[in-house]
Design a protein around this motif. Structure first.
Motif, PDB file in Angstrom:
ATOM      1  N   ASN A   9       0.851  -1.182   0.000  1.00 57.47           N
ATOM      2  CA  ASN A   9       0.000   0.000   0.000  1.00 57.47           C
ATOM      3  C   ASN A   9       0.888   1.233   0.000  1.00 57.47           C
ATOM      4  O   ASN A   9       1.957   1.242   0.621  1.00 57.47           O
ATOM      5  CB  ASN A   9      -0.906   0.015   1.234  1.00 57.47           C
ATOM      6  CG  ASN A   9      -1.892  -1.132   1.220  1.00 57.47           C
ATOM      7  OD1 ASN A   9      -2.447  -1.469   0.183  1.00 57.47           O
ATOM      8  ND2 ASN A   9      -2.109  -1.742   2.363  1.00 57.47           N
ATOM      9  N   ASN A  10       0.467   2.262  -0.687  1.00 57.56           N
ATOM     10  CA  ASN A  10       1.222   3.508  -0.765  1.00 57.56           C
ATOM     11  C   ASN A  10       0.847   4.394   0.423  1.00 57.56           C
ATOM     12  O   ASN A  10       0.059   5.323   0.309  1.00 57.56           O
ATOM     13  CB  ASN A  10       0.936   4.222  -2.089  1.00 57.56           C
ATOM     14  CG  ASN A  10       1.738   5.497  -2.241  1.00 57.56           C
ATOM     15  OD1 ASN A  10       2.735   5.693  -1.558  1.00 57.56           O
ATOM     16  ND2 ASN A  10       1.295   6.368  -3.126  1.00 57.56           N
ATOM     17  N   GLN A  11       1.406   4.036   1.584  1.00 63.34           N
ATOM     18  CA  GLN A  11       1.145   4.817   2.800  1.00 63.34           C
ATOM     19  C   GLN A  11       2.324   4.677   3.750  1.00 63.34           C
ATOM     20  O   GLN A  11       3.069   3.702   3.675  1.00 63.34           O
ATOM     21  CB  GLN A  11      -0.148   4.358   3.474  1.00 63.34           C
ATOM     22  CG  GLN A  11      -0.129   2.910   3.928  1.00 63.34           C
ATOM     23  CD  GLN A  11      -1.486   2.445   4.408  1.00 63.34           C
ATOM     24  OE1 GLN A  11      -2.511   2.827   3.856  1.00 63.34           O
ATOM     25  NE2 GLN A  11      -1.493   1.620   5.427  1.00 63.34           N
ATOM     26  N   PRO A  12       2.504   5.657   4.628  1.00 63.65           N
ATOM     27  CA  PRO A  12       3.625   5.603   5.555  1.00 63.65           C
ATOM     28  C   PRO A  12       3.607   4.318   6.392  1.00 63.65           C
ATOM     29  O   PRO A  12       2.554   3.877   6.860  1.00 63.65           O
ATOM     30  CB  PRO A  12       3.419   6.832   6.450  1.00 63.65           C
ATOM     31  CG  PRO A  12       2.595   7.771   5.623  1.00 63.65           C
ATOM     32  CD  PRO A  12       1.699   6.875   4.796  1.00 63.65           C
ATOM     33  N   GLY A  13       4.776   3.720   6.532  1.00 65.50           N
ATOM     34  CA  GLY A  13       4.916   2.551   7.400  1.00 65.50           C
ATOM     35  C   GLY A  13       4.822   1.205   6.712  1.00 65.50           C
ATOM     36  O   GLY A  13       5.155   0.184   7.314  1.00 65.50           O
ATOM     37  N   GLU A  14       4.389   1.163   5.456  1.00 60.35           N
ATOM     38  CA  GLU A  14       4.220  -0.133   4.780  1.00 60.35           C
ATOM     39  C   GLU A  14       5.560  -0.820   4.524  1.00 60.35           C
ATOM     40  O   GLU A  14       5.681  -2.029   4.707  1.00 60.35           O
ATOM     41  CB  GLU A  14       3.445   0.029   3.476  1.00 60.35           C
ATOM     42  CG  GLU A  14       1.951   0.139   3.679  1.00 60.35           C
ATOM     43  CD  GLU A  14       1.347  -1.107   4.286  1.00 60.35           C
ATOM     44  OE1 GLU A  14       1.150  -2.108   3.572  1.00 60.35           O
ATOM     45  OE2 GLU A  14       1.071  -1.074   5.505  1.00 60.35           O
ATOM     46  N   LEU A  15       6.549  -0.071   4.093  1.00 59.67           N
ATOM     47  CA  LEU A  15       7.863  -0.659   3.864  1.00 59.67           C
ATOM     48  C   LEU A  15       8.474  -1.114   5.192  1.00 59.67           C
ATOM     49  O   LEU A  15       9.079  -2.191   5.267  1.00 59.67           O
ATOM     50  CB  LEU A  15       8.777   0.339   3.147  1.00 59.67           C
ATOM     51  CG  LEU A  15      10.158  -0.169   2.728  1.00 59.67           C
ATOM     52  CD1 LEU A  15      10.047  -1.386   1.809  1.00 59.67           C
ATOM     53  CD2 LEU A  15      10.931   0.944   2.038  1.00 59.67           C
ATOM     54  N   ALA A  16       8.261  -0.332   6.220  1.00 60.95           N
ATOM     55  CA  ALA A  16       8.744  -0.721   7.559  1.00 60.95           C
ATOM     56  C   ALA A  16       8.078  -2.011   8.008  1.00 60.95           C
ATOM     57  O   ALA A  16       8.742  -2.926   8.522  1.00 60.95           O
ATOM     58  CB  ALA A  16       8.474   0.401   8.563  1.00 60.95           C
ATOM     59  N   ARG A  17       6.775  -2.110   7.818  1.00 59.34           N
ATOM     60  CA  ARG A  17       6.032  -3.325   8.205  1.00 59.34           C
ATOM     61  C   ARG A  17       6.571  -4.534   7.453  1.00 59.34           C
ATOM     62  O   ARG A  17       6.816  -5.595   8.039  1.00 59.34           O
ATOM     63  CB  ARG A  17       4.533  -3.139   7.929  1.00 59.34           C
ATOM     64  CG  ARG A  17       3.680  -4.311   8.375  1.00 59.34           C
ATOM     65  CD  ARG A  17       2.205  -3.936   8.343  1.00 59.34           C
ATOM     66  NE  ARG A  17       1.642  -3.949   7.026  1.00 59.34           N
ATOM     67  CZ  ARG A  17       0.929  -4.955   6.522  1.00 59.34           C
ATOM     68  NH1 ARG A  17       0.694  -6.043   7.228  1.00 59.34           N
ATOM     69  NH2 ARG A  17       0.443  -4.871   5.300  1.00 59.34           N
ATOM     70  N   MET A  18       6.795  -4.374   6.146  1.00 56.73           N
ATOM     71  CA  MET A  18       7.338  -5.463   5.354  1.00 56.73           C
ATOM     72  C   MET A  18       8.695  -5.899   5.899  1.00 56.73           C
ATOM     73  O   MET A  18       8.970  -7.076   6.078  1.00 56.73           O
ATOM     74  CB  MET A  18       7.475  -5.036   3.889  1.00 56.73           C
ATOM     75  CG  MET A  18       8.004  -6.119   2.971  1.00 56.73           C
ATOM     76  SD  MET A  18       8.875  -5.464   1.524  1.00 56.73           S
ATOM     77  CE  MET A  18      10.452  -5.034   2.251  1.00 56.73           C
ATOM     78  N   GLY A  19       9.565  -4.936   6.180  1.00 59.58           N
ATOM     79  CA  GLY A  19      10.892  -5.236   6.697  1.00 59.58           C
ATOM     80  C   GLY A  19      10.858  -5.934   8.040  1.00 59.58           C
ATOM     81  O   GLY A  19      11.621  -6.884   8.285  1.00 59.58           O
ATOM     82  N   VAL A  20       9.966  -5.508   8.903  1.00 51.73           N
ATOM     83  CA  VAL A  20       9.830  -6.139  10.224  1.00 51.73           C
ATOM     84  C   VAL A  20       9.326  -7.569  10.078  1.00 51.73           C
ATOM     85  O   VAL A  20       9.836  -8.494  10.720  1.00 51.73           O
ATOM     86  CB  VAL A  20       8.909  -5.299  11.138  1.00 51.73           C
ATOM     87  CG1 VAL A  20       8.521  -6.081  12.392  1.00 51.73           C
ATOM     88  CG2 VAL A  20       9.582  -3.986  11.507  1.00 51.73           C
ATOM     89  N   VAL A  21       8.340  -7.773   9.227  1.00 51.91           N
ATOM     90  CA  VAL A  21       7.788  -9.122   9.013  1.00 51.91           C
ATOM     91  C   VAL A  21       8.884 -10.062   8.518  1.00 51.91           C
ATOM     92  O   VAL A  21       9.049 -11.172   9.041  1.00 51.91           O
ATOM     93  CB  VAL A  21       6.598  -9.086   8.027  1.00 51.91           C
ATOM     94  CG1 VAL A  21       6.239 -10.480   7.536  1.00 51.91           C
ATOM     95  CG2 VAL A  21       5.388  -8.424   8.677  1.00 51.91           C
ATOM     96  N   LEU A  22       9.628  -9.634   7.522  1.00 53.77           N
ATOM     97  CA  LEU A  22      10.689 -10.489   6.991  1.00 53.77           C
ATOM     98  C   LEU A  22      11.788 -10.713   8.016  1.00 53.77           C
ATOM     99  O   LEU A  22      12.285 -11.827   8.182  1.00 53.77           O
ATOM    100  CB  LEU A  22      11.256  -9.901   5.695  1.00 53.77           C
ATOM    101  CG  LEU A  22      10.326  -9.970   4.491  1.00 53.77           C
ATOM    102  CD1 LEU A  22      10.908  -9.195   3.314  1.00 53.77           C
ATOM    103  CD2 LEU A  22      10.032 -11.400   4.095  1.00 53.77           C
ATOM    104  N   GLY A  23      12.184  -9.663   8.723  1.00 56.94           N
ATOM    105  CA  GLY A  23      13.215  -9.796   9.747  1.00 56.94           C
ATOM    106  C   GLY A  23      12.810 -10.740  10.858  1.00 56.94           C
ATOM    107  O   GLY A  23      13.611 -11.575  11.296  1.00 56.94           O
ATOM    108  N   THR A  24      11.577 -10.638  11.307  1.00 55.00           N
ATOM    109  CA  THR A  24      11.069 -11.520  12.356  1.00 55.00           C
ATOM    110  C   THR A  24      11.078 -12.968  11.901  1.00 55.00           C
ATOM    111  O   THR A  24      11.329 -13.888  12.691  1.00 55.00           O
ATOM    112  CB  THR A  24       9.639 -11.090  12.764  1.00 55.00           C
ATOM    113  OG1 THR A  24       9.697  -9.735  13.246  1.00 55.00           O
ATOM    114  CG2 THR A  24       9.070 -11.988  13.846  1.00 55.00           C
ATOM    115  N   ALA A  25      10.837 -13.186  10.605  1.00 53.10           N
ATOM    116  CA  ALA A  25      10.849 -14.543  10.040  1.00 53.10           C
ATOM    117  C   ALA A  25      12.263 -15.024   9.726  1.00 53.10           C
ATOM    118  O   ALA A  25      12.451 -16.151   9.256  1.00 53.10           O
ATOM    119  CB  ALA A  25       9.992 -14.579   8.777  1.00 53.10           C
ATOM    120  N   GLY A  26      13.262 -14.175   9.954  1.00 53.62           N
ATOM    121  CA  GLY A  26      14.649 -14.562   9.672  1.00 53.62           C
ATOM    122  C   GLY A  26      15.027 -14.494   8.208  1.00 53.62           C
ATOM    123  O   GLY A  26      16.002 -15.106   7.781  1.00 53.62           O
TER     124      GLY A  26
END
Length: 132
Positions: A9-26
């Motif tokens: 989605n083109n909104q603040p925080g989406e790239l951060a959310r993606m990065g956190v999800v991937l990081g949490t999954a290793g």
């Protein structure tokens, strides 16, 4: 290595959310980028385990359009025109480049429409068959 083709989605925080999800999954990002087109974030990121990345993102409600095979190529950085040359060779062999970016090791990453043809060209390039 695999390329994750992700819609954000083109909104603040989406790239951060993606990065956190991937990081949490290793799942570590080894290269890539994101651009906005038609009010959607179109992301391509290089990962070691494409299916683990897909699973983590989809579980979090982030759309993974596709997991792509990639061609990884080291260009001679000191020689101007390398990108144009390899792209021209792909085009002359009717291989369409869908996505191009660099990884953390300054290697060229290509997603192409015909992986088998593109892979043959990439292997020949690595052997120096296209040196002038």
């Amino acid at each position: 290595m695999k390329d994750l083709q992700i819609i954000l989605n083109n909104q603040p925080g989406e790239l951060a959310r993606m990065g956190v999800v991937l990081g949490t999954a290793g799942v570590s990002l080894e290269g890539g980028g994101v651009f906005v087109h038609n009010d959607l974030g179109i992301a391509h990121f290089l990962v070691r385990d494409g299916e683990a990345g897909r699973k983590a993102l989809e579980t979090a409600g982030i759309q993974v359009e596709k997991v792509n095979d990639v061609l990884i190529q080291k260009l001679k950085q000191e020689v101007p025109g390398q990108l144009g040359k390899i792209c021209r060779i792909m085009a002359e062999n009717e291989v369409n480049i869908l996505t191009q970016y660099s990884d953390h090791y300054n290697q060229l990453i290509l997603v192409v429409d015909d992986y088998d043809k593109g892979s043959k060209i990439s292997k020949e390039w690595k052997k120096g068959d296209y040196d002038e």
